[in-house]
Design a protein around this motif. Structure first.
Motif, PDB file in Angstrom:
ATOM      1  N   LEU A 234       3.977  17.095  10.851  1.00  0.00           N
ATOM      2  CA  LEU A 234       4.264  16.442  12.127  1.00  0.00           C
ATOM      3  C   LEU A 234       3.781  14.995  12.126  1.00  0.00           C
ATOM      4  N   TRP A 235       2.613  14.738  11.513  1.00  0.00           N
ATOM      5  CA  TRP A 235       2.105  13.361  11.485  1.00  0.00           C
ATOM      6  C   TRP A 235       3.044  12.474  10.677  1.00  0.00           C
ATOM      7  N   VAL A 236       3.485  12.951   9.529  1.00  0.00           N
ATOM      8  CA  VAL A 236       4.410  12.164   8.706  1.00  0.00           C
ATOM      9  C   VAL A 236       5.747  11.995   9.428  1.00  0.00           C
ATOM     10  N   ALA A 237       6.195  13.061  10.142  1.00  0.00           N
ATOM     11  CA  ALA A 237       7.451  12.951  10.889  1.00  0.00           C
ATOM     12  C   ALA A 237       7.358  11.861  11.948  1.00  0.00           C
ATOM     13  N   ASP A 238       6.221  11.775  12.633  1.00  0.00           N
ATOM     14  CA  ASP A 238       6.039  10.710  13.623  1.00  0.00           C
ATOM     15  C   ASP A 238       6.072   9.338  12.964  1.00  0.00           C
ATOM     16  N   ARG A 239       5.450   9.225  11.792  1.00  0.00           N
ATOM     17  CA  ARG A 239       5.461   7.940  11.078  1.00  0.00           C
ATOM     18  C   ARG A 239       6.884   7.562  10.679  1.00  0.00           C
TER      19      ARG A 239
ATOM     20  N   LEU B 241       0.844  -1.202   0.000  1.00  0.00           N
ATOM     21  CA  LEU B 241       0.000   0.000   0.000  1.00  0.00           C
ATOM     22  C   LEU B 241       0.878   1.249   0.000  1.00  0.00           C
ATOM     23  N   LYS B 242       0.585   2.173  -0.910  1.00  0.00           N
ATOM     24  CA  LYS B 242       1.244   3.473  -0.929  1.00  0.00           C
ATOM     25  C   LYS B 242       0.173   4.551  -0.809  1.00  0.00           C
ATOM     26  N   VAL B 243       0.397   5.503   0.108  1.00  0.00           N
ATOM     27  CA  VAL B 243      -0.580   6.548   0.381  1.00  0.00           C
ATOM     28  C   VAL B 243       0.040   7.903   0.079  1.00  0.00           C
ATOM     29  N   TYR B 244      -0.667   8.695  -0.719  1.00  0.00           N
ATOM     30  CA  TYR B 244      -0.318  10.104  -0.901  1.00  0.00           C
ATOM     31  C   TYR B 244      -1.135  10.903   0.108  1.00  0.00           C
ATOM     32  N   LEU B 245      -0.440  11.538   1.044  1.00  0.00           N
ATOM     33  CA  LEU B 245      -1.103  12.276   2.117  1.00  0.00           C
ATOM     34  C   LEU B 245      -1.017  13.768   1.817  1.00  0.00           C
ATOM     35  N   GLY B 246      -2.174  14.438   1.786  1.00  0.00           N
ATOM     36  CA  GLY B 246      -2.217  15.865   1.516  1.00  0.00           C
ATOM     37  C   GLY B 246      -2.620  16.651   2.745  1.00  0.00           C
ATOM     38  N   ALA B 247      -2.107  17.883   2.831  1.00  0.00           N
ATOM     39  CA  ALA B 247      -2.462  18.740   3.958  1.00  0.00           C
ATOM     40  C   ALA B 247      -3.856  19.328   3.793  1.00  0.00           C
TER      41      ALA B 247
ATOM     42  N   GLN C 229     -15.631  17.058  10.390  1.00  0.00           N
ATOM     43  CA  GLN C 229     -15.219  16.046   9.414  1.00  0.00           C
ATOM     44  C   GLN C 229     -16.131  14.832   9.559  1.00  0.00           C
ATOM     45  N   HIS C 230     -16.936  14.596   8.535  1.00  0.00           N
ATOM     46  CA  HIS C 230     -17.915  13.508   8.615  1.00  0.00           C
ATOM     47  C   HIS C 230     -17.334  12.169   8.178  1.00  0.00           C
ATOM     48  N   GLU C 231     -16.213  12.181   7.487  1.00  0.00           N
ATOM     49  CA  GLU C 231     -15.628  10.933   7.009  1.00  0.00           C
ATOM     50  C   GLU C 231     -14.194  10.839   7.491  1.00  0.00           C
ATOM     51  N   THR C 232     -13.896   9.813   8.260  1.00  0.00           N
ATOM     52  CA  THR C 232     -12.551   9.598   8.788  1.00  0.00           C
ATOM     53  C   THR C 232     -12.176   8.132   8.625  1.00  0.00           C
ATOM     54  N   LEU C 233     -10.918   7.851   8.816  1.00  0.00           N
ATOM     55  CA  LEU C 233     -10.446   6.469   8.842  1.00  0.00           C
ATOM     56  C   LEU C 233      -9.401   6.350   9.945  1.00  0.00           C
ATOM     57  N   PRO C 234      -9.232   5.160  10.525  1.00  0.00           N
ATOM     58  CA  PRO C 234      -8.278   5.000  11.628  1.00  0.00           C
ATOM     59  C   PRO C 234      -6.848   5.304  11.179  1.00  0.00           C
ATOM     60  N   ASP C 235      -6.094   5.967  12.051  1.00  0.00           N
ATOM     61  CA  ASP C 235      -4.698   6.261  11.738  1.00  0.00           C
ATOM     62  C   ASP C 235      -3.906   4.996  11.449  1.00  0.00           C
ATOM     63  N   GLU C 236      -4.235   3.925  12.175  1.00  0.00           N
ATOM     64  CA  GLU C 236      -3.462   2.692  12.037  1.00  0.00           C
ATOM     65  C   GLU C 236      -3.554   2.142  10.621  1.00  0.00           C
ATOM     66  N   VAL C 237      -4.693   2.356   9.946  1.00  0.00           N
ATOM     67  CA  VAL C 237      -4.835   1.877   8.570  1.00  0.00           C
ATOM     68  C   VAL C 237      -3.811   2.566   7.673  1.00  0.00           C
ATOM     69  N   VAL C 238      -3.605   3.865   7.877  1.00  0.00           N
ATOM     70  CA  VAL C 238      -2.622   4.601   7.073  1.00  0.00           C
ATOM     71  C   VAL C 238      -1.210   4.231   7.503  1.00  0.00           C
ATOM     72  N   ARG C 239      -1.003   4.053   8.802  1.00  0.00           N
ATOM     73  CA  ARG C 239       0.345   3.732   9.295  1.00  0.00           C
ATOM     74  C   ARG C 239       0.845   2.397   8.763  1.00  0.00           C
ATOM     75  N   ARG C 240      -0.074   1.487   8.438  1.00  0.00           N
ATOM     76  CA  ARG C 240       0.347   0.179   7.941  1.00  0.00           C
ATOM     77  C   ARG C 240       0.878   0.242   6.509  1.00  0.00           C
ATOM     78  N   ALA C 241       0.716   1.379   5.854  1.00  0.00           N
ATOM     79  CA  ALA C 241       1.185   1.503   4.471  1.00  0.00           C
ATOM     80  C   ALA C 241       2.701   1.358   4.408  1.00  0.00           C
ATOM     81  N   GLN C 242       3.168   0.674   3.347  1.00  0.00           N
ATOM     82  CA  GLN C 242       4.613   0.513   3.176  1.00  0.00           C
ATOM     83  C   GLN C 242       5.267   1.841   2.794  1.00  0.00           C
ATOM     84  N   GLN C 243       4.533   2.725   2.123  1.00  0.00           N
ATOM     85  CA  GLN C 243       5.051   4.035   1.739  1.00  0.00           C
ATOM     86  C   GLN C 243       3.993   5.092   2.006  1.00  0.00           C
ATOM     87  N   ILE C 244       4.414   6.195   2.595  1.00  0.00           N
ATOM     88  CA  ILE C 244       3.552   7.362   2.782  1.00  0.00           C
ATOM     89  C   ILE C 244       4.306   8.559   2.227  1.00  0.00           C
TER      90      ILE C 244
END
Length: 839
Positions: A209-214, A9-15, A147-162
């Motif tokens: 900061l979130w990406v830095a923590d990851r 899984l690869k995730v493109y994370l936008g601000a 924000q009416h639509e969210t997903l757990p952080d852990e789902v994104v953290r499991r990605a091999q690339q962010i």
């Protein structure tokens, strides 16, 4: 046996929306396809942007699944088609998207992506930082947009690339102004609300900061896998050691200033609770104050158990990849340091290696006592120095007294030797005192008891003096040794109580989930891992303690001492209590809907007992009178009775319809027929039974997407409620406006208004806030109005009327683009997307 390789899984994370996630995602798909990979576009939301749509050229696209929901037509990713196609790489946009219910679809798109990964398909997806569950409340506080639509952080953290897709706020606003993100009619509202420079800067910092923590998590995992013990100065981490002494505040503030000198610096405070007593006797109140100060400064507080303070501090700093360690200057005086050897600070400096150590001076530096505290146990240096002093001290005293022979009598000389033995006993305990006592007795007998130079006793007084000398020396040594043993036990108990007090304080302050308690247990005892299991493992080397019925706390790492095991048992009891509380909370959560339904039934029965009986009784009485043969009614009386019966039956019918609709809403089975609806078509029928209503110009308002009969009932209920609270002579005002893709209908009354505290119960069924009797209905009007509004994807909120009164605001989506819009394209009133965002 399923041996399919799990997809990557690869995730493109936008601000923020519009930074270019979809463009980058499709660009990578084109590059991979150019290298020969089998790439398909399972779902991409281009939002009619020419540059983004051009990136689809040359890429195979899987047809979308079309579905109908609540009268609208939507398009979703066809998961079955993608699985049947089985590409190497699937591009799936809008990671946090909520799927349209029906036809076996998962509730969330990230769950669809999990199925693709499980089938061995690599997935490239995109998401905005505002849709991460942990940041939902922070983003809402910053932007004012829920924000009416969210997903757990852990789902994104499991990605091999962010990969972070970043753009400065000024560039994003220029892109918005040029029409590259939203349609022209929505640009002004978006720039003035969600896309303000301050909002974008804050969102950008959250994403960084979130990406830095990851990245930090990945770095720590790599260091642990490769057993790397050296410090990698990727981020400034400052550890400050606290003893609970008065200098703690000075150290914390100095460490915080050091951490603030670099962006992203982190402050960690640590207190070592020792079982040998060196950390015992500290003020718990001081530690609590220092902990609050650390947390106020944005740092974290940690308490660990260690037999050696210096070694434990350095090990903790290395485990946290700390770059700097802040210690206070020693409180011991020069003579005490000379007698007792190196202190904690000097030892930490010697062990620190590549960690910078700061020795911070303070007002208490050098103000310690001369001798070691009696509550301290024997250190290694004292255990060595005691016997040496027992041999050397009597010889030194003999040499000194030999120079002044004849000046003192035997009694004074014996007392001086006794003083030396007592001093040795205080330093080295019983064994040292015995050595000193024997050495002193021999030297005193040989050099000072006549006949001098021989081991004889001719004087009875000398024999008594030597006997008393030996008894006193042995007694003092025994008392000192007993005091040290009691001090050791008290110190150990104090240290254990201190550690448990810290844990209990954390639990009382709240926020300690079971994973957090396990992590605190692992950290406190310096173990490699801590987990909660249902059955004790068979693995050797693990420390296992019971943690309540059917639960065991398992720690892997070093071997714990007996005192540490006692403390661990208490920790396990806390963890077991937390597990039991979690189970009780789950049970309570399961019971709560039943209790709510029971309360609803009770309230319904009480209300029905009066409100349904009243119109039924009136109608029944009118019909009974008309059927009576004993009374001859005139035509006017007959018409009046028929009107009464008709009005009563109509009222009874409205009450029953409200009850049925409310029950359908509660059960989720209310069927809607959403279509394009003009407000001027609905208002006349909604206002037919209410007089004294002033209607503003609603013809200029675009049509909305709604169910006309339900919208009519919503407006009728709101207007009826407003008329009930409007004083005589005043009129209810109905106005409307359109903004950012939504229409807002306002029903304004000039009544007494409603305090903020009472608005929580305003929309509860069977509530008649402000009514003084039970003749005003079941209290279903506002509850039903909100339920019907939300069923039509709208909102109903109360506002204060300027000058007094209450305004009910109904917000519904405009129907301009409903025929071609997906769920994720619906816009929030502030201009921000309510779903996965804009790439």
């Amino acid at each position: 046996m399923n041996d399919v390789r799990r997809g990557r899984l690869k995730v493109y994370l936008g601000a923020a929306p519009g930074v270019g996630k979809t463009y980058r995602m499709l660009d990578e798909g084109r590059r991979r396809a150019g290298r020969g990979a089998d790439v398909v576009v399972a779902f991409a939301e281009c939002h009619r942007r020419p540059l983004t749509e051009a990136m689809l050229d040359g890429l195979e696209t899987v047809d979308r699944a079309r579905c109908v929901y609540r009268g609208g037509r939507f398009e979703e990713m066809d998961l079955a088609a993608v699985l049947a196609r089985r590409p190497t790489v699937a591009i799936v946009d809008e990671f946090a998207h909520t799927n349209v219910p029906g036809e076996g679809r998962s509730p969330k798109r990230w769950q669809d992506i999990e199925e693709l990964l499980a089938a061995g398909i690599d997935v490239i997806t995109a998401v905005n930082v505002q849709h991460l569950e942990s940041l939902k409340d922070v983003v809402e506080k910053i932007t004012g947009v829920p924000q009416h639509e969210t997903l757990p952080d852990e789902v994104v953290r499991r990605a091999q690339q962010i990969e972070l897709v970043d753009i400065p706020p000024e560039g994003l606003r220029r892109r918005m102004a040029h029409g590259n993100i939203y349609a022209p009619e929505k640009i002004d509202a978006a720039l003035a609300n969600y896309f303000r420079p301050g909002n974008l800067t804050a969102l950008r910092q959250l994403a960084l900061l979130w990406v830095a923590d990851r990245v930090d998590e990945a770095l720590n995992s790599y260091r642990a896998e490769h057993a790397i013990g050296t410090v990698w100065e990727t981020r400034e981490r400052v550890v400050v050691a606290l003893t609970g002494g008065p200098e703690g505040g000075t150290l914390i503030r100095r460490a915080a200033r050091i951490a603030d000198r670099s962006a992203g610096g982190e402050l960690l405070a640590v207190h070592v609770a020792r079982s040998d007593g060196l950390a015992a006797g500290v003020s718990h109140a001081s530690l609590a104050r220092q902990r609050r100060l650390v947390e106020d400064l944005g740092g974290s507080y940690h308490s660990v158990v260690g037999d050696d303070v210096a070694t434990t501090l350095v090990e903790f700093a290395r485990a946290e990849n700390a770059t700097q360690l802040v210690l206070g200057a020693s409180r011991r005086g020069r003579l005490e340091r000379f007698l007792t050897g190196l202190g904690t600070g000097e030892t930490v400096v010697a062990l620190s290696g590549d960690i910078d150590v700061h020795r911070v001076t303070h007002e208490q530096a050098g103000r310690g006592t001369l001798l070691p505290s009696r509550r301290r146990t024997l250190s290694r240096s004292r255990r060595i120095a005691g016997p040496v002093a027992g041999l050397v001290a009597p010889f030194l005293l003999t040499t000194a007294l030999a120079q002044v022979r004849g000046t003192l009598d035997l009694t004074s000389e014996a007392l001086l030797f006794l003083l030396a033995v007592v001093g040795v006993a205080c330093i080295g305990g019983v064994a040292s005192a015995v050595i000193a006592s024997l050495t002193a007795s021999v030297l005193l007998n040989y050099w000072f008891v006549p006949p001098i130079g021989r081991f004889t006793l001719s004087d009875p007084n000398a024999l008594v003096a030597l006997s008393v000398f030996a008894v006193v020396a042995a007694t003092v040594a025994a008392v000192v040794d007993r005091s040290l043993r009691q001090s050791r036990r008290a110190a150990r108990a104090t240290a254990e109580a201190e550690t448990m007090s810290s844990l209990a304080g954390s639990i009382v302050r709240g926020g300690q989930t079971i994973p957090a308690l396990l992590e605190r247990t692992r950290e406190t005892f310096g173990m490699e891992s801590a987990e909660l299991v249902d059955e004790p493992p068979d693995a050797d080397g693990a420390t296992v303690v019971p943690a309540g019925p059917g639960s065991f706390l398992v720690l892997h790492g070093r071997t714990l001492s007996s005192p540490e095991r006692r403390v661990l048992a208490a920790f396990a009891a806390h963890v077991g209590s937390a597990v039991e509380r979690a189970r009780l909370a789950e049970a309570a959560a399961e019971i709560e809907p039943v209790r709510a339904a029971d309360r609803m039934r009770t309230a319904l029965l009480r209300a029905v007992g009066h409100d349904l009986r009243t119109p039924l009784a009136a109608g029944w009485a009118a019909v009974t009178s008309l059927r009576s043969r004993d009374v001859e009614f005139s035509a006017e009386d007959r018409d009046e009775l028929l009107a009464t019966a008709d009005e009563s039956m109509a009222r009874l019918n409205r009450l029953i319809e409200n009850l049925l609709d409310l029950s359908r809403l509660e059960a989720g089975v209310l069927k809607l027929n959403l279509r394009v609806t003009a407000l001027e078509e609905v208002l006349p029928a909604a206002l037919v039974d209410v007089s004294g209503v002033e209607v503003g110009d609603v013809e200029a308002i675009p049509a909305v997407l709604a169910d006309p009969p339900l919208l009519e009932r919503v407006i009728a209920n709101l207007v009826t409620n407003a008329a009930r609270h409007t004083p005589p002579g005043a009129r209810v005002l109905v106005t409307a406006s359109a903004l950012a893709g939504r229409a807002e209908l306002r029903v304004v009354d000039r009544g007494p208004g409603l305090p903020q505290a009472g608005r929580d119960r305003l929309f509860e069924p069977f509530q008649r806030l402000g009514d003084t009797d039970n003749s005003t209905g079941l209290g279903l009007g506002l509850a039903l109005a909100r339920g019907l509004t939300e069923a039509m994807d709208g909102t109903l909120t109360p506002e204060d009327t300027p000058g007094g009164g209450l305004t009910m605001v109904v917000s519904l989506p405009l129907a301009e683009r409903v025929e071609h819009v997906s769920l994720t394209d619906r816009q929030h009133p502030s201009g921000a997307p309510s779903a996965g965002g804009v790439a």
